[in-house]
Design an enzyme around this catalytic site. Structure first.
Site, PDB file in Angstrom:
ATOM      1  N   HIS A 113       0.748  -1.277  -0.072  1.00  0.00           N
ATOM      2  CA  HIS A 113      -0.165   0.063   0.009  1.00  0.00           C
ATOM      3  C   HIS A 113       0.835   1.348   0.162  1.00  0.00           C
ATOM      4  O   HIS A 113       1.966   1.425   0.691  1.00  0.00           O
ATOM      5  CB  HIS A 113      -0.850  -0.046   1.344  1.00  0.00           C
ATOM      6  CG  HIS A 113      -1.533   1.490   1.665  1.00  0.00           C
ATOM      7  ND1 HIS A 113      -0.908   2.183   2.761  1.00  0.00           N
ATOM      8  CD2 HIS A 113      -2.440   2.097   1.096  1.00  0.00           C
ATOM      9  CE1 HIS A 113      -1.689   3.222   2.714  1.00  0.00           C
ATOM     10  NE2 HIS A 113      -2.701   3.265   1.554  1.00  0.00           N
ATOM     11  N   ASN A 115       0.467   5.765  -0.597  1.00  0.00           N
ATOM     12  CA  ASN A 115      -0.343   6.922  -0.613  1.00  0.00           C
ATOM     13  C   ASN A 115       0.496   8.347  -0.302  1.00  0.00           C
ATOM     14  O   ASN A 115       1.260   8.328   0.492  1.00  0.00           O
ATOM     15  CB  ASN A 115      -1.334   7.057   0.716  1.00  0.00           C
ATOM     16  CG  ASN A 115      -2.362   8.147   0.594  1.00  0.00           C
ATOM     17  OD1 ASN A 115      -1.950   9.145   1.501  1.00  0.00           O
ATOM     18  ND2 ASN A 115      -3.399   8.288  -0.059  1.00  0.00           N
ATOM     19  N   ARG A 117      -0.206  12.829  -0.523  1.00  0.00           N
ATOM     20  CA  ARG A 117      -1.256  13.634  -0.670  1.00  0.00           C
ATOM     21  C   ARG A 117      -1.122  15.009  -0.207  1.00  0.00           C
ATOM     22  O   ARG A 117      -0.111  15.099   0.600  1.00  0.00           O
ATOM     23  CB  ARG A 117      -2.606  13.037   0.322  1.00  0.00           C
ATOM     24  CG  ARG A 117      -2.385  12.791   1.823  1.00  0.00           C
ATOM     25  CD  ARG A 117      -3.171  12.090   2.426  1.00  0.00           C
ATOM     26  NE  ARG A 117      -2.917  12.007   3.822  1.00  0.00           N
ATOM     27  CZ  ARG A 117      -2.136  10.848   4.207  1.00  0.00           C
ATOM     28  NH1 ARG A 117      -1.772  10.122   3.412  1.00  0.00           N
ATOM     29  NH2 ARG A 117      -2.016  10.943   5.635  1.00  0.00           N
ATOM     30  N   GLY A 266     -17.440  10.897  -0.291  1.00  0.00           N
ATOM     31  CA  GLY A 266     -16.310  10.502  -1.451  1.00  0.00           C
ATOM     32  C   GLY A 266     -17.029   9.514  -2.492  1.00  0.00           C
ATOM     33  O   GLY A 266     -17.972   8.879  -2.183  1.00  0.00           O
TER      34      GLY A 266
END
Length: 305
Positions: A113, A115, A117, A266
């Site tokens: 994983h 991410n 942002r 979302g």
């Protein structure tokens, strides 16, 4: 902190990062390709914006995975967010990022994983409030010490230019975040996790986010290449599916990003892209002592690699 903020540069990087990661993972798989679903929010919805969801299914290596870019904005933050950060109340906001999860078919290839942002909240006549966040973490089923060491060494190397303690701090944050209290174990062997990063100048914070985003495939692809042809039996497959259940538990019960996304309207399909295609639960299961399955628990505690 207002000077030199460049939202467009961040967005351009994130779009390029999504392309780059997809190309590298397609090459590692050797068979499947990502299918893109470009989406836009409908006028009148709570959030505006859009994104590119890319999903790979039934590959030679990856059973399912997704690499998602999104850029959303709204006129005001939801109450769930401003309760802890009252300074955000009454500000319009933008959030953009790349988020991905890859679920391999072979139990000897770890799930991964990542991410990265960026968030900014603005109000007329006041300085913007902004920060970066992100990280990457690895969830092996049949772990190898040398794979864990490679993963963490890559993380350590990319952190080094930003300060001697950054790796230790963000590794420890990752260990704390990806923890299942009801199971008393970490989700995997960790990696890096950071949020609310804005204490450095914008350019330096942005550079760190870039390093983390690009570091993911540098750490992951060599492990995939090394393990993807390892023979396995139905026993290992069943254990992989059982352990995937922990991934589901974390994502639906504990993950802030999943909960925030669902609570704020979302895009559900993109938010739940992280879920494995198959998982299973077994009441009171205990692996036989001395087996490779039993050894996994030794890896699911914070440790130095």
């Amino acid at each position: 902190m207002k000077s030199n903020i460049d939202k467009q540069a961040v967005k351009n990087f994130l779009l390029q990062l999504q392309d780059q990661i997809c190309q590298q993972l397609e090459a590692a798989d050797g068979q499947a390709q990502f299918i893109e679903d470009a989406w836009q929010r409908e006028p009148g919805e709570k959030l505006g914006g859009g994104g590119r969801t890319r999903v790979m299914r039934d590959g030679a290596v990856f059973e399912q995975g997704g690499v998602n870019f999104s850029h959303v904005f709204g006129e005001q933050m939801p109450g769930s967010a401003t309760a802890h950060r009252p300074e955000l109340a009454g500000r319009r906001f933008e959030a953009m990022g790349v988020s991905l999860v890859m679920h391999p078919k072979n139990p000897y290839v770890p799930t991964s994983h990542a991410n990265v942002r960026y968030f900014i909240a603005e109000k007329e006549g006041e300085d913007p409030i902004w920060w970066f966040g992100g990280g990457f973490d690895l969830t092996p089923f049949y772990p190898f010490v040398e794979d864990c060491q490679l993963w963490h060494q890559t993380a350590k190397n990319l952190c080094a230019p930003f300060g001697a303690e950054i790796y230790n701090e963000h590794k420890a944050w990752c260990d704390r975040y990806f923890y299942l209290p009801h199971r008393n174990e970490t989700r995997g062997i960790g990696g890096l996790f950071f949020d609310d990063l804005n204490e450095w100048p914008f350019e330096q914070c942005f550079a760190y986010m870039q390093a983390v985003g690009e570091g993911y495939t540098q750490a992951y692809v060599p492990i995939v290449e090394k393990r993807k042809n390892t023979p396995f039996t139905e026993r290992e497959r069943q254990f992989q599916l059982y352990r995937r259940g922990r991934y589901v538990e974390f994502n639906l019960v504990l993950d802030r990003g999943t909960l925030f996304g669902l609570q704020t309207g979302g895009r559900t399909e993109s938010i739940l892209m992280s879920m494995p295609p198959l998982a299973r639960w077994e009441y009171a299961y205990q692996p036989e002592s001395g087996t490779p399955e039993a050894q996994l628990s030794e890896f699911l505690v914070p440790r130095e690699w």
